[in-house]
Design a protein around this motif. Structure first.
Motif, PDB file in Angstrom:
ATOM      1  N   VAL A 172      70.115  30.310   7.358  1.00  0.00           N
ATOM      2  CA  VAL A 172      70.050  31.069   6.081  1.00  0.00           C
ATOM      3  C   VAL A 172      70.709  30.053   4.891  1.00  0.00           C
ATOM      4  CG1 VAL A 172      70.767  33.032   4.788  1.00  0.00           C
ATOM      5  CG2 VAL A 172      70.234  33.258   7.122  1.00  0.00           C
ATOM      6  N   PHE A 173      71.657  29.444   5.046  1.00  0.00           N
ATOM      7  CA  PHE A 173      72.354  28.673   4.243  1.00  0.00           C
ATOM      8  C   PHE A 173      71.441  27.351   3.667  1.00  0.00           C
ATOM      9  CE2 PHE A 173      76.192  31.166   5.187  1.00  0.00           C
ATOM     10  CZ  PHE A 173      76.336  31.771   3.894  1.00  0.00           C
ATOM     11  N   SER A 174      70.997  26.863   4.967  1.00  0.00           N
ATOM     12  CA  SER A 174      70.116  25.620   4.709  1.00  0.00           C
ATOM     13  C   SER A 174      68.741  26.207   3.771  1.00  0.00           C
ATOM     14  CB  SER A 174      69.595  24.840   6.028  1.00  0.00           C
ATOM     15  OG  SER A 174      68.711  24.064   5.851  1.00  0.00           O
ATOM     16  N   ARG A 175      68.339  27.256   4.305  1.00  0.00           N
ATOM     17  CA  ARG A 175      67.386  27.723   3.178  1.00  0.00           C
ATOM     18  C   ARG A 175      67.581  28.073   1.730  1.00  0.00           C
ATOM     19  NH1 ARG A 175      61.862  27.401   1.865  1.00  0.00           N
ATOM     20  NH2 ARG A 175      60.848  29.470   1.485  1.00  0.00           N
ATOM     21  N   LEU A 176      68.796  28.591   1.614  1.00  0.00           N
ATOM     22  CA  LEU A 176      69.575  28.957   0.226  1.00  0.00           C
ATOM     23  C   LEU A 176      69.360  27.530  -0.640  1.00  0.00           C
ATOM     24  CD1 LEU A 176      70.789  30.674  -1.755  1.00  0.00           C
ATOM     25  CD2 LEU A 176      72.854  30.383  -0.540  1.00  0.00           C
ATOM     26  N   LEU A 177      70.129  26.486   0.154  1.00  0.00           N
ATOM     27  CA  LEU A 177      70.216  25.292  -0.709  1.00  0.00           C
ATOM     28  C   LEU A 177      68.625  24.511  -1.160  1.00  0.00           C
ATOM     29  CD1 LEU A 177      72.998  23.592   1.426  1.00  0.00           C
ATOM     30  CD2 LEU A 177      73.031  24.714  -0.778  1.00  0.00           C
ATOM     31  N   GLN A 178      68.011  24.889  -0.106  1.00  0.00           N
ATOM     32  CA  GLN A 178      66.399  24.406  -0.548  1.00  0.00           C
ATOM     33  C   GLN A 178      65.791  25.188  -1.689  1.00  0.00           C
ATOM     34  OE1 GLN A 178      64.210  24.951   2.974  1.00  0.00           O
ATOM     35  NE2 GLN A 178      65.210  23.136   4.073  1.00  0.00           N
ATOM     36  N   GLN A 179      66.012  26.524  -1.533  1.00  0.00           N
ATOM     37  CA  GLN A 179      65.411  27.217  -2.934  1.00  0.00           C
ATOM     38  C   GLN A 179      66.172  27.242  -4.105  1.00  0.00           C
ATOM     39  OE1 GLN A 179      62.866  28.530  -1.969  1.00  0.00           O
ATOM     40  NE2 GLN A 179      62.859  30.676  -1.681  1.00  0.00           N
ATOM     41  N   LEU A 180      67.466  26.934  -4.058  1.00  0.00           N
ATOM     42  CA  LEU A 180      68.193  26.522  -5.270  1.00  0.00           C
ATOM     43  C   LEU A 180      67.502  25.556  -6.305  1.00  0.00           C
ATOM     44  CD1 LEU A 180      72.038  27.274  -4.231  1.00  0.00           C
ATOM     45  CD2 LEU A 180      70.502  28.955  -5.651  1.00  0.00           C
ATOM     46  N   PHE A 234      57.909  39.790   6.551  1.00  0.00           N
ATOM     47  CA  PHE A 234      58.545  39.724   7.914  1.00  0.00           C
ATOM     48  C   PHE A 234      59.309  38.433   8.111  1.00  0.00           C
ATOM     49  CE2 PHE A 234      55.168  42.737   8.831  1.00  0.00           C
ATOM     50  CZ  PHE A 234      56.111  44.015   9.041  1.00  0.00           C
ATOM     51  N   GLN A 235      59.803  37.910   6.825  1.00  0.00           N
ATOM     52  CA  GLN A 235      60.352  36.520   6.693  1.00  0.00           C
ATOM     53  C   GLN A 235      62.042  36.806   6.545  1.00  0.00           C
ATOM     54  OE1 GLN A 235      58.888  33.568   6.878  1.00  0.00           O
ATOM     55  NE2 GLN A 235      56.830  34.511   7.153  1.00  0.00           N
ATOM     56  N   ALA A 236      62.505  36.981   7.499  1.00  0.00           N
ATOM     57  CA  ALA A 236      64.202  37.394   7.808  1.00  0.00           C
ATOM     58  C   ALA A 236      64.977  36.267   6.929  1.00  0.00           C
ATOM     59  CB  ALA A 236      64.352  37.607   9.173  1.00  0.00           C
ATOM     60  N   VAL A 237      64.697  35.184   7.329  1.00  0.00           N
ATOM     61  CA  VAL A 237      65.485  34.329   6.570  1.00  0.00           C
ATOM     62  C   VAL A 237      65.388  34.275   5.119  1.00  0.00           C
ATOM     63  CG1 VAL A 237      66.006  31.620   6.138  1.00  0.00           C
ATOM     64  CG2 VAL A 237      65.151  32.383   8.429  1.00  0.00           C
ATOM     65  N   ASP A 238      63.943  34.346   4.558  1.00  0.00           N
ATOM     66  CA  ASP A 238      64.097  34.396   3.084  1.00  0.00           C
ATOM     67  C   ASP A 238      64.382  35.832   2.546  1.00  0.00           C
ATOM     68  OD1 ASP A 238      62.739  32.050   2.841  1.00  0.00           O
ATOM     69  OD2 ASP A 238      60.638  32.837   3.008  1.00  0.00           O
ATOM     70  N   MET A 239      64.791  36.901   3.221  1.00  0.00           N
ATOM     71  CA  MET A 239      65.424  38.035   2.820  1.00  0.00           C
ATOM     72  C   MET A 239      66.923  37.929   2.643  1.00  0.00           C
ATOM     73  SD  MET A 239      63.625  40.927   5.585  1.00  0.00           S
ATOM     74  CE  MET A 239      64.964  41.999   5.136  1.00  0.00           C
ATOM     75  N   LEU A 283      65.581  38.365  -8.188  1.00  0.00           N
ATOM     76  CA  LEU A 283      65.890  38.376  -6.854  1.00  0.00           C
ATOM     77  C   LEU A 283      65.372  39.397  -6.166  1.00  0.00           C
ATOM     78  CD1 LEU A 283      69.469  36.664  -7.573  1.00  0.00           C
ATOM     79  CD2 LEU A 283      67.504  35.540  -6.637  1.00  0.00           C
ATOM     80  N   GLY A 284      65.606  40.689  -6.477  1.00  0.00           N
ATOM     81  CA  GLY A 284      65.306  42.025  -5.841  1.00  0.00           C
ATOM     82  C   GLY A 284      63.800  41.947  -5.304  1.00  0.00           C
ATOM     83  N   HIS A 285      62.892  41.423  -6.164  1.00  0.00           N
ATOM     84  CA  HIS A 285      61.561  41.137  -5.798  1.00  0.00           C
ATOM     85  C   HIS A 285      61.441  40.285  -4.900  1.00  0.00           C
ATOM     86  CE1 HIS A 285      57.048  40.775  -6.307  1.00  0.00           C
ATOM     87  NE2 HIS A 285      57.450  39.429  -6.580  1.00  0.00           N
ATOM     88  N   VAL A 286      62.084  39.228  -4.928  1.00  0.00           N
ATOM     89  CA  VAL A 286      62.147  38.123  -3.818  1.00  0.00           C
ATOM     90  C   VAL A 286      62.495  38.873  -2.621  1.00  0.00           C
ATOM     91  CG1 VAL A 286      62.916  36.017  -2.941  1.00  0.00           C
ATOM     92  CG2 VAL A 286      62.764  35.957  -5.203  1.00  0.00           C
ATOM     93  N   LEU A 287      63.566  39.528  -2.380  1.00  0.00           N
ATOM     94  CA  LEU A 287      63.756  40.214  -1.068  1.00  0.00           C
ATOM     95  C   LEU A 287      62.519  41.092  -0.567  1.00  0.00           C
ATOM     96  CD1 LEU A 287      67.080  41.409   0.029  1.00  0.00           C
ATOM     97  CD2 LEU A 287      65.099  43.033   0.163  1.00  0.00           C
ATOM     98  N   GLU A 336      73.476  36.730  21.175  1.00  0.00           N
ATOM     99  CA  GLU A 336      72.183  37.517  21.385  1.00  0.00           C
ATOM    100  C   GLU A 336      72.401  38.892  21.395  1.00  0.00           C
ATOM    101  OE1 GLU A 336      70.098  36.315  24.892  1.00  0.00           O
ATOM    102  OE2 GLU A 336      69.507  34.221  24.064  1.00  0.00           O
ATOM    103  N   LEU A 337      73.430  39.267  20.709  1.00  0.00           N
ATOM    104  CA  LEU A 337      73.613  40.689  20.251  1.00  0.00           C
ATOM    105  C   LEU A 337      72.799  41.507  19.298  1.00  0.00           C
ATOM    106  CD1 LEU A 337      77.706  40.771  20.513  1.00  0.00           C
ATOM    107  CD2 LEU A 337      75.954  41.387  22.206  1.00  0.00           C
ATOM    108  N   ALA A 338      72.074  40.598  18.366  1.00  0.00           N
ATOM    109  CA  ALA A 338      71.063  40.820  17.580  1.00  0.00           C
ATOM    110  C   ALA A 338      69.819  40.086  17.770  1.00  0.00           C
ATOM    111  CB  ALA A 338      71.821  40.947  15.978  1.00  0.00           C
ATOM    112  N   PRO A 339      68.618  40.695  17.540  1.00  0.00           N
ATOM    113  CA  PRO A 339      67.549  39.738  17.570  1.00  0.00           C
ATOM    114  C   PRO A 339      67.377  38.802  16.468  1.00  0.00           C
ATOM    115  CG  PRO A 339      66.941  41.824  16.982  1.00  0.00           C
ATOM    116  CD  PRO A 339      68.294  41.917  17.533  1.00  0.00           C
ATOM    117  N   VAL A 340      67.120  37.400  16.878  1.00  0.00           N
ATOM    118  CA  VAL A 340      67.107  36.359  15.667  1.00  0.00           C
ATOM    119  C   VAL A 340      65.962  36.770  14.626  1.00  0.00           C
ATOM    120  CG1 VAL A 340      66.630  33.776  15.462  1.00  0.00           C
ATOM    121  CG2 VAL A 340      67.863  34.653  17.367  1.00  0.00           C
TER     122      VAL A 340
END
Length: 255
Positions: free
Chosen positions: A44-52, A218-223, A207-211, A31-35
């Motif tokens: 993040v990698f799970s979301r990446l596999l879903q998006q691909l 405020f979708q950190a995972v999708d960023m 991809l830049g537009h997606v970010l 918890e050194l950085a807010p989730v």
């Protein structure tokens, strides 16, 4: 290179990536950085596999790759062509050198507003920015490689009856190829950075537009998904270019 040495190089290359992911997980676990700002790597990698596997995300990747490859290939054509001619002709060299000294240090992204006004908000302005940024490493590497070709190679070709107009392509270009390919690798990395930046500034796809879209909602995972995707694309493209380099330079000792 033997298969054992190749495996060792791959493992050594993967080690820093594994350490980076471990550090990322450690920051989240302790918890050194807010989730909300730094989600767990597994999520993040799970979301990446879903998006691909989604058609919409594949379209974003295709848009980015189209701009990247088109701009990069334009830079290669101009950089190699101008670099070779400048190395062979003192007059052209005297003309090109001041332009390179003035334009090479200039941040090309500063030209992006002008490119938008001239070329519009579509592919053209982004391709032009990629080409402008990747051009100079390729041009300078080509010029250096062509200028340092041993004179005895040219003399030997002339003694063997090679026409002077063919020496540039049949002697100088192959001899300068290691330097040219080094410039291409640098230009490819720059192209990946610049196309992503251009899409972040102004684009409706890529991809830049997606970010940027994820950041605005405020979708950190999708960023993190497009960031990792462009990194993986750069890794794959660099590996392909390295394989092409090994093939093209198979007669050179260092290859």
């Amino acid at each position: 290179m033997t298969s054992r040495a190749l495996s060792t190089d791959v493992l050594l290359g993967l080690l820093p990536i594994a350490l980076l992911i471990a550090l990322w997980q450690g920051l989240v676990s302790f918890e050194l950085a807010p989730v909300a700002l730094l989600p767990p790597p597994g999520l993040v990698f799970s979301r990446l596999l879903q998006q691909l596997v989604t058609f919409s995300f594949q379209q974003e990747i295709i848009a980015t790759l189209f701009r990247l490859f088109t701009g990069f290939l334009i830079a290669v054509a101009l950089g190699v062509g101008v670099g070779m001619v400048a190395a062979a002709s003192p007059a052209i060299n005297a003309t090109v050198r001041p332009l390179v000294r003035v334009l090479a240090p200039l941040p090309k992204v500063a030209l992006y507003p002008a490119l938008l006004l001239l070329l519009g908000f579509g592919h053209e302005s982004k391709i032009a920015l990629v080409a402008a940024d990747a051009l100079f490493p390729i041009l300078l590497s080509t010029y250096y490689g062509a200028s340092t070709v041993e004179q005895k190679l040219i003399w030997s070709a002339m003694a063997a009856g090679t026409p002077r107009r063919e020496i540039l392509l049949k002697v100088v270009l192959p001899a300068a190829m290691p330097s040219i390919l080094t410039g291409c690798r640098i230009g490819l990395v720059i192209s990946c950075i610049v196309v992503f930046l251009a899409e972040m500034i102004t684009s409706t796809d890529g991809l830049g537009h997606v970010l940027i879209t994820a950041a605005r909602t405020f979708q950190a995972v999708d960023m993190f998904v497009p960031l990792i995707t462009i990194s993986l694309l750069g890794l794959i493209l660099n590996a392909l270019l390295q394989a092409a380099r090994s093939y093209l330079l198979r007669g050179f000792p260092e290859a």
